[in-house]
Design a protein around this motif. Structure first.
Motif, mmCIF file in Angstrom:
data_model
loop_
_atom_site.group_PDB
_atom_site.id
_atom_site.type_symbol
_atom_site.label_atom_id
_atom_site.label_comp_id
_atom_site.label_asym_id
_atom_site.label_seq_id
_atom_site.Cartn_x
_atom_site.Cartn_y
_atom_site.Cartn_z
ATOM 1 N N ASP A 217 0.869 -1.180 0.000
ATOM 2 C CA ASP A 217 0.000 0.000 0.000
ATOM 3 C C ASP A 217 0.900 1.222 0.000
ATOM 4 O O ASP A 217 1.782 1.360 0.852
ATOM 5 C CB ASP A 217 -0.885 -0.027 1.255
ATOM 6 C CG ASP A 217 -1.903 1.112 1.279
ATOM 7 O OD1 ASP A 217 -1.488 2.276 1.197
ATOM 8 O OD2 ASP A 217 -3.113 0.822 1.395
ATOM 9 N N SER A 261 -3.779 -5.155 -10.754
ATOM 10 C CA SER A 261 -5.038 -4.560 -10.281
ATOM 11 C C SER A 261 -5.493 -5.217 -8.986
ATOM 12 O O SER A 261 -5.280 -6.408 -8.765
ATOM 13 C CB SER A 261 -6.125 -4.681 -11.343
ATOM 14 O OG SER A 261 -6.365 -6.036 -11.667
ATOM 15 N N ARG A 262 -6.105 -4.389 -8.147
ATOM 16 C CA ARG A 262 -6.636 -4.851 -6.860
ATOM 17 C C ARG A 262 -7.807 -3.948 -6.502
ATOM 18 O O ARG A 262 -7.751 -2.739 -6.692
ATOM 19 C CB ARG A 262 -5.540 -4.762 -5.790
ATOM 20 C CG ARG A 262 -5.966 -5.225 -4.394
ATOM 21 C CD ARG A 262 -6.119 -6.734 -4.346
ATOM 22 N NE ARG A 262 -6.088 -7.264 -2.998
ATOM 23 C CZ ARG A 262 -7.117 -7.287 -2.158
ATOM 24 N NH1 ARG A 262 -8.286 -6.760 -2.526
ATOM 25 N NH2 ARG A 262 -7.002 -7.825 -0.964
ATOM 26 N N SER A 263 -8.887 -4.543 -6.010
ATOM 27 C CA SER A 263 -10.053 -3.743 -5.658
ATOM 28 C C SER A 263 -9.687 -2.685 -4.619
ATOM 29 O O SER A 263 -8.873 -2.936 -3.730
ATOM 30 C CB SER A 263 -11.159 -4.645 -5.099
ATOM 31 O OG SER A 263 -10.720 -5.333 -3.953
ATOM 32 N N ALA A 264 -10.255 -1.491 -4.792
ATOM 33 C CA ALA A 264 -10.043 -0.328 -3.904
ATOM 34 C C ALA A 264 -8.726 0.382 -4.169
ATOM 35 O O ALA A 264 -8.386 1.341 -3.479
ATOM 36 C CB ALA A 264 -10.144 -0.713 -2.435
ATOM 37 N N TYR A 265 -7.975 -0.086 -5.192
ATOM 38 C CA TYR A 265 -6.706 0.559 -5.521
ATOM 39 C C TYR A 265 -6.659 0.915 -7.006
ATOM 40 O O TYR A 265 -7.341 0.303 -7.837
ATOM 41 C CB TYR A 265 -5.519 -0.359 -5.194
ATOM 42 C CG TYR A 265 -5.293 -0.571 -3.719
ATOM 43 C CD1 TYR A 265 -4.507 0.318 -2.985
ATOM 44 C CD2 TYR A 265 -5.855 -1.659 -3.053
ATOM 45 C CE1 TYR A 265 -4.291 0.126 -1.626
ATOM 46 C CE2 TYR A 265 -5.655 -1.862 -1.699
ATOM 47 C CZ TYR A 265 -4.863 -0.967 -0.991
ATOM 48 O OH TYR A 265 -4.652 -1.153 0.343
ATOM 49 N N PRO A 288 -4.498 3.971 -2.960
ATOM 50 C CA PRO A 288 -5.942 3.781 -2.739
ATOM 51 C C PRO A 288 -6.763 4.681 -3.656
ATOM 52 O O PRO A 288 -6.362 5.815 -3.939
ATOM 53 C CB PRO A 288 -6.119 4.177 -1.270
ATOM 54 C CG PRO A 288 -4.779 3.920 -0.647
ATOM 55 C CD PRO A 288 -3.778 4.279 -1.710
ATOM 56 N N VAL A 289 -7.893 4.192 -4.122
ATOM 57 C CA VAL A 289 -8.724 4.926 -5.080
ATOM 58 C C VAL A 289 -9.152 6.277 -4.531
ATOM 59 O O VAL A 289 -9.131 7.276 -5.235
ATOM 60 C CB VAL A 289 -9.971 4.097 -5.460
ATOM 61 C CG1 VAL A 289 -10.935 4.925 -6.299
ATOM 62 C CG2 VAL A 289 -9.559 2.853 -6.228
ATOM 63 N N GLN A 290 -9.513 6.356 -3.244
ATOM 64 C CA GLN A 290 -10.014 7.615 -2.701
ATOM 65 C C GLN A 290 -8.953 8.700 -2.702
ATOM 66 O O GLN A 290 -9.249 9.882 -2.894
ATOM 67 C CB GLN A 290 -10.575 7.434 -1.274
ATOM 68 C CG GLN A 290 -9.568 6.940 -0.246
ATOM 69 C CD GLN A 290 -9.576 5.435 -0.127
ATOM 70 O OE1 GLN A 290 -9.899 4.754 -1.091
ATOM 71 N NE2 GLN A 290 -9.228 4.910 1.041
ATOM 72 N N GLU A 293 -8.666 9.918 -6.305
ATOM 73 C CA GLU A 293 -9.798 10.769 -6.644
ATOM 74 C C GLU A 293 -9.658 12.143 -6.000
ATOM 75 O O GLU A 293 -9.974 13.168 -6.605
ATOM 76 C CB GLU A 293 -11.093 10.098 -6.198
ATOM 77 C CG GLU A 293 -11.432 8.839 -7.012
ATOM 78 C CD GLU A 293 -12.637 8.103 -6.456
ATOM 79 O OE1 GLU A 293 -13.034 8.413 -5.304
ATOM 80 O OE2 GLU A 293 -13.158 7.214 -7.149
#
Length: 297
Positions: A217, A261-265, A288-290, A293
């Motif tokens: 992470d 690829s990994r969910s939430a990333y 992390p996606v947030q 964004e």
């Protein structure tokens, strides 16, 4: 390239007076020399830089945690408002925020101590503790960008290698192969077969472990498991164990595009040149996606 150059040298008697072949091979030798100079630089690993950064951060977090505890405790005891209002220095908070925020928090704590030197001394922060904080801040400030700078240098290095491979492949496929076939396929079949052998990629050049590294992470440095890895657009495979370690096997030499690829990333896509005798260490840090964004808003 090496086998082709050796082919030319071994057949100097037959090909030495072939002006076209000699001119093309002179250019290829130049490309090989530049290529060979670039390859050893790929041996530099980013892992050590990343580990040093993590150790430096942990040291700074520990010092901030200890010093802030002394200040808050003294502030509560003696009703020193500025010390009582210190927040955000628990180990949980420090470990959760990005590296840049850890550095800013440490510098803020340093400023509080400097502006309230007398009270800070009474709280138990002596000159030695202040010096340790300053040294830890300077060390982390230096190391915070080391892995990023390495990746930039590594990317430029691979770009240079890619350019050399493209030049070589262009000369080989669009000039030399056509020329040698036209001139020697019938007039000297044995020579032509030797030429074809020299430009073949042997099945033994397929690597058993082409790429390996660690998934983490990007914010907290913790390992990530079960990452979907797609090679050249093929069906993804799940990689990454409990400690985030992964490896990719049996990649043929040449250019490959790999998507992680990994969910939430945010998905990470890398273009790599695989060489038969050069293992690649590729550590992948996922954002992390947030956070992605937020940076775009």
């Amino acid at each position: 390239m090496k086998d082709l150059v050796e082919f030319g040298e071994q057949n100097q008697t037959k090909l030495g007076e072939d002006t076209t072949f000699t001119q093309v091979m002179t250019t290829i030798k130049g490309i090989k020399t530049e290529f060979d100079n670039l390859i050893p630089m790929l041996g530099i690993k980013s892992k050590s830089e990343t580990e040093e950064k993590q150790m430096s951060r942990k040291n700074l977090e520990k010092i901030c945690f200890n010093l802030s505890g002394l200040l808050v405790s003294y502030g509560n005891l003696k009703s020193v408002e500025i010390f009582r209002n210190i927040t955000g220095y628990t180990m949980t908070n420090l470990q959760r925020v990005p590296s840049e925020q850890v550095l800013l928090n440490a510098q803020k704590l340093q400023g509080i101590c400097a502006d309230n030197a007398g009270e800070a001394t009474l709280a138990g922060i002596d000159e030695e503790a202040g010096t340790a904080l300053s040294a830890a801040i300077a060390d982390f400030d230096q190391k915070i960008n080391d892995p990023q700078e390495f990746r930039i240098q590594h990317r430029e290095l691979r770009k240079g290698i890619d350019q050399k491979l493209e030049q070589y492949n262009d000369l080989l496929n669009n000039v030399l192969k056509l020329y040698v076939r036209s001139k020697y396929a019938e007039s000297d079949a044995a020579l032509y077969q030797d030429f074809l052998s020299s430009i073949e990629i042997s099945g033994s050049m397929v690597r058993t472990r082409a790429i390996q590294g660690i998934f983490t992470d990007a914010v907290n440095g913790k390992p990530i498991r079960r990452v979907r890895v797609s090679i050249d657009g093929q069906k993804p495979q799940v990689k990454g164990g409990e400690k985030g370690g992964y490896f990719i096997t049996n990649l043929s030499p040449g250019m490959h595009e790999i998507a992680f690829s990994r969910s939430a990333y945010v998905t990470v896509v890398k273009k790599l040149v695989i060489l038969p005798d050069q293992p690649i260490v590729l550590d992948v840090a996922f954002t992390p996606v947030q956070i992605e964004e937020a940076s775009m808003s």
